[in-house]
Design a protein around this motif. Sequence first.
Motif, short mmCIF file in Angstrom:
data_model
loop_
_atom_site.label_atom_id
_atom_site.label_comp_id
_atom_site.label_asym_id
_atom_site.label_seq_id
_atom_site.Cartn_x
_atom_site.Cartn_y
_atom_site.Cartn_z
N PRO A 1 0.84 -1.20 0.00
CA PRO A 1 0.00 0.00 0.00
C PRO A 1 0.87 1.25 0.00
N GLY A 2 0.29 2.35 -0.42
CA GLY A 2 1.08 3.58 -0.44
C GLY A 2 0.29 4.72 -1.01
N MET A 3 0.98 5.70 -1.48
CA MET A 3 0.29 6.84 -2.08
C MET A 3 1.03 7.29 -3.36
N GLN A 4 0.27 7.99 -4.18
CA GLN A 4 0.80 8.42 -5.48
C GLN A 4 0.55 9.91 -5.64
N VAL A 5 1.57 10.63 -6.06
CA VAL A 5 1.45 12.07 -6.30
C VAL A 5 1.66 12.32 -7.78
N ASP A 6 0.69 12.96 -8.42
CA ASP A 6 0.80 13.29 -9.84
C ASP A 6 0.84 14.80 -9.99
N PHE A 7 1.80 15.28 -10.76
CA PHE A 7 1.80 16.69 -11.10
C PHE A 7 2.49 16.86 -12.44
N GLY A 8 2.10 17.92 -13.15
CA GLY A 8 2.66 18.11 -14.49
C GLY A 8 2.47 19.52 -14.97
N GLU A 9 3.19 19.83 -16.04
CA GLU A 9 3.09 21.16 -16.66
C GLU A 9 1.68 21.37 -17.20
N PRO A 10 1.25 22.63 -17.35
CA PRO A 10 -0.05 22.89 -17.96
C PRO A 10 -0.14 22.21 -19.33
N SER A 11 -1.29 21.57 -19.62
CA SER A 11 -1.37 20.75 -20.83
C SER A 11 -1.16 21.56 -22.09
N SER A 12 -1.75 22.76 -22.16
CA SER A 12 -1.53 23.59 -23.35
C SER A 12 -1.60 25.04 -22.95
N THR A 13 -0.54 25.75 -23.26
CA THR A 13 -0.55 27.19 -23.05
C THR A 13 -0.59 27.84 -24.42
N PRO A 14 -1.52 28.73 -24.67
CA PRO A 14 -1.70 29.29 -26.01
C PRO A 14 -0.44 29.96 -26.57
N SER A 15 0.32 30.62 -25.72
CA SER A 15 1.47 31.38 -26.21
C SER A 15 2.73 30.55 -26.26
N ALA A 16 2.61 29.26 -25.93
CA ALA A 16 3.83 28.48 -25.77
C ALA A 16 4.55 28.27 -27.08
N THR A 17 3.81 28.02 -28.15
CA THR A 17 4.49 27.64 -29.39
C THR A 17 4.40 28.71 -30.47
N VAL A 18 3.83 29.86 -30.14
CA VAL A 18 3.67 30.88 -31.18
C VAL A 18 5.03 31.49 -31.51
N GLY A 19 5.39 31.46 -32.77
CA GLY A 19 6.60 32.11 -33.23
C GLY A 19 7.87 31.42 -32.78
N GLU A 20 7.77 30.20 -32.34
CA GLU A 20 8.97 29.51 -31.93
C GLU A 20 9.13 28.24 -32.73
N ARG A 21 10.35 27.75 -32.75
CA ARG A 21 10.57 26.51 -33.45
C ARG A 21 9.92 25.37 -32.68
N PRO A 22 9.46 24.32 -33.39
CA PRO A 22 8.93 23.18 -32.67
C PRO A 22 10.03 22.54 -31.84
N GLY A 23 9.66 22.06 -30.69
CA GLY A 23 10.64 21.45 -29.81
C GLY A 23 11.13 22.41 -28.76
N LEU A 24 10.93 23.69 -28.99
CA LEU A 24 11.29 24.65 -27.97
C LEU A 24 10.01 25.19 -27.36
N SER A 25 9.74 24.81 -26.16
CA SER A 25 8.58 25.38 -25.51
C SER A 25 9.06 26.42 -24.51
N GLN A 26 8.13 27.02 -23.83
CA GLN A 26 8.53 28.05 -22.90
C GLN A 26 9.13 27.42 -21.65
N GLN A 27 9.63 28.28 -20.79
CA GLN A 27 10.27 27.82 -19.56
C GLN A 27 9.30 26.95 -18.75
N PRO A 28 9.76 25.81 -18.25
CA PRO A 28 8.86 24.97 -17.47
C PRO A 28 8.57 25.60 -16.10
#
Lengths: 110, 294
Positions: B145-172
Amino acid sequence: MIAALALVVGVVLGLIFRPTVPIWLEPYLPIAVVAALDAVFGGIRARLDGIFNAKVFVVSFVSNVLVAALIVFLGDKLGVGGQLSTAVVVVLGIRIFGNAAAIRRHVFRA
Amino acid sequence: MTRPPESRPARRPGRDRSISLVSTALLDDLLTNTLDPGYRSAHDRGLPRHWWDGPLAAAGALLIGLVLVLAYQQTHRSAPAREAARSDLISRIHDLQKAGGTLDDRAKLLGAQVAALRDQQLSGTDRTSLRAAELAAGSTAIKGPGMQVDFGEPSSTPSATVGERPGLSQQPFIHDVDVRAVANQLWLSGAEAVEVNGIRLTSTSAIRFAGDSVLVDFQTISSPYTVRAVGDRDKMQLAFVDSAIARRLKTMEAVDDISFSFEGRSSMSLAAAAVSQPGYALIGVAPSASRSPR
């Protein structure tokens, strides 16, 4: 008219023979491009003004390229190459825009 | 809009006395006298026309055309080469990662074979004490038995990929410190075994960063992060709810829109860690038999 034809011939020759640029010349290519565009627009405007002179056209183009390259070369040696390139592009860019506006006034009378 | 006269004579020094500042005069001259002054002065001097005027202009135009097309080709020729080098590097990285994964699997398989052969040779009590040691070291798969913690970056930020090369997202938003804090908090709350994104933590594990990615034991993991811990789940959950890192993640969930959740599990299984054999460390003298140093 002959000059315009020669420009097209130059482009075609470049496309056919595909000459390679030596590595050491590469940094000066953008400067040469801006100087070339400046010479083209200046020449067209002078022609429309009725004061075109072939000698001035060729000498101003060659000397502009050389002087711009010299400025950038010195700037590279002194560590301000990028800024001086920007300065050259800005000055020649303003001239290109001014000449383009003059040509537009000649052609469209507006 | 006022315009300067069409054919304006070249500006001579002393004109425009109203403009006293040299720099202003210079800028004014730059903006209004865009034509090379050579044309005007040559015209004023009335230079005679030569037979070579036409060919000279043609030669100049030819040169200009060559320069333009040269620059165009230079720009477009080097671009595919760069792209090819980039994709080559990416495929090499993937190949090496695959090779590393294969070797890892093989190491686990061989390890299991060694363990099975060793179990055949060991007596019952030795086997039990070995199991206990393996459990403590994290070199064996476990469940409980135990516990699980899930956390992650926002799934989609509108400004994340605008005007940038693919593969480069904004600062995590989530950094190695957050993952490390969650793992440490779970250890603190009485976890007996902890796993981050399927990588089991041992006494020598490190959670660090390289650039913007989180490394667990030098293996890159990325969002979403899942930290699982086996232990007293009620005690762990109570302690975790009240911890600083839970409050921090809660705040980031509200402000930065990251995902964050945790829950108790009645049963979960954790993978074994690839524990390296100590090469230099030897078993020291037992504390009871050691003499105090002088």
